[in-house]
Design an enzyme around this catalytic site. Sequence first.
Site, PDB file in Angstrom:
ATOM      1  N   HIS A  49       0.849  -1.184   0.000  1.00 16.96           N
ATOM      2  CA  HIS A  49       0.000   0.000   0.000  1.00 16.96           C
ATOM      3  C   HIS A  49       0.889   1.240   0.000  1.00 16.96           C
ATOM      4  CE1 HIS A  49       0.543  -0.734   4.455  1.00 16.96           C
ATOM      5  NE2 HIS A  49       0.910   0.536   4.357  1.00 16.96           N
TER       6      HIS A  49
HETATM    7  P1  TYD Z   1      -2.049  -4.264   7.762  1.00 19.95           P
HETATM    8  O1  TYD Z   1      -2.344  -2.888   7.276  1.00 19.95           O
HETATM    9  O2  TYD Z   1      -2.625  -5.406   7.001  1.00 19.95           O
HETATM   10  O3  TYD Z   1      -0.469  -4.456   7.882  1.00 19.95           O
HETATM   11  P2  TYD Z   1       0.629  -4.418   6.709  1.00 19.95           P
HETATM   12  O4  TYD Z   1       0.636  -3.055   6.167  1.00 19.95           O
HETATM   13  O5  TYD Z   1       1.911  -4.728   7.371  1.00 19.95           O
HETATM   14  O6  TYD Z   1       0.274  -5.470   5.715  1.00 19.95           O
HETATM   15  O7  TYD Z   1      -2.502  -4.349   9.273  1.00 19.95           O
HETATM   16  C1  TYD Z   1      -2.778  -5.578   9.917  1.00 19.95           C
HETATM   17  C2  TYD Z   1      -3.899  -5.363  10.948  1.00 19.95           C
HETATM   18  O8  TYD Z   1      -3.455  -4.514  12.002  1.00 19.95           O
HETATM   19  C3  TYD Z   1      -5.124  -4.720  10.353  1.00 19.95           C
HETATM   20  O9  TYD Z   1      -6.251  -5.346  10.922  1.00 19.95           O
HETATM   21  C4  TYD Z   1      -5.060  -3.294  10.826  1.00 19.95           C
HETATM   22  C5  TYD Z   1      -4.309  -3.390  12.135  1.00 19.95           C
HETATM   23  N1  TYD Z   1      -3.475  -2.223  12.450  1.00 19.95           N
HETATM   24  C6  TYD Z   1      -3.803  -1.436  13.533  1.00 19.95           C
HETATM   25  O10 TYD Z   1      -4.808  -1.649  14.224  1.00 19.95           O
HETATM   26  N2  TYD Z   1      -2.996  -0.368  13.823  1.00 19.95           N
HETATM   27  C7  TYD Z   1      -1.892  -0.081  13.102  1.00 19.95           C
HETATM   28  O11 TYD Z   1      -1.178   0.896  13.419  1.00 19.95           O
HETATM   29  C8  TYD Z   1      -1.559  -0.898  11.969  1.00 19.95           C
HETATM   30  C9  TYD Z   1      -0.349  -0.608  11.119  1.00 19.95           C
HETATM   31  C10 TYD Z   1      -2.379  -1.962  11.689  1.00 19.95           C
END
Ligand code: TYD
Length: 141
Positions: A49
Amino acid sequence: MQVIKYVFQPHGDARGQLIALEELRDIPFRIRRVYYMYDTGEGVVRGKHAHKSLEQILVCIHGSCKVRLDNGQEQKIVPLEKPYEGLYVGSNMWREMFDFSPDAVLMVLASELYDEADYVRSYEDFLNMVQESKNANEEQG
Ligand code: TYD
């Protein structure tokens, strides 16, 4: 494409190493959030992303991983394998984290609280966003 890597100052002595990260001193923004990833499965690719305004510093504080940065025109792969190195990832940058070692702990310092509205999760939307900001810059001259 410029890759901005910070090399933090370890405070080492006979006992070992210590690194301190202070906002607006070692880190170029106010730190509003810290999160970290661990137990990442083999072959997993995270991220995928971009952000509209978030700034981040990625530090692989244990083990190793790689980060693919893509500004819409160029890509760079940056290995992170030292606990004293930080990779700056600004807004408008597609990022993917991969090749995690089984013991990897990837810590992220972020300039804002978690906000789903700041995410651009489709690569096509990302390319459009990059194009729009390029057009806006050209109009400004
Ligand atoms: P995700 O965005 O999929 O992580 P990455 O970018 O590493 O693939 O996030 C995984 C899960 O964690 C999703 O349910 C959202 C949650 N999350 C939070 O609650 N707070 C945060 O600061 C982040 C980065 C993710």
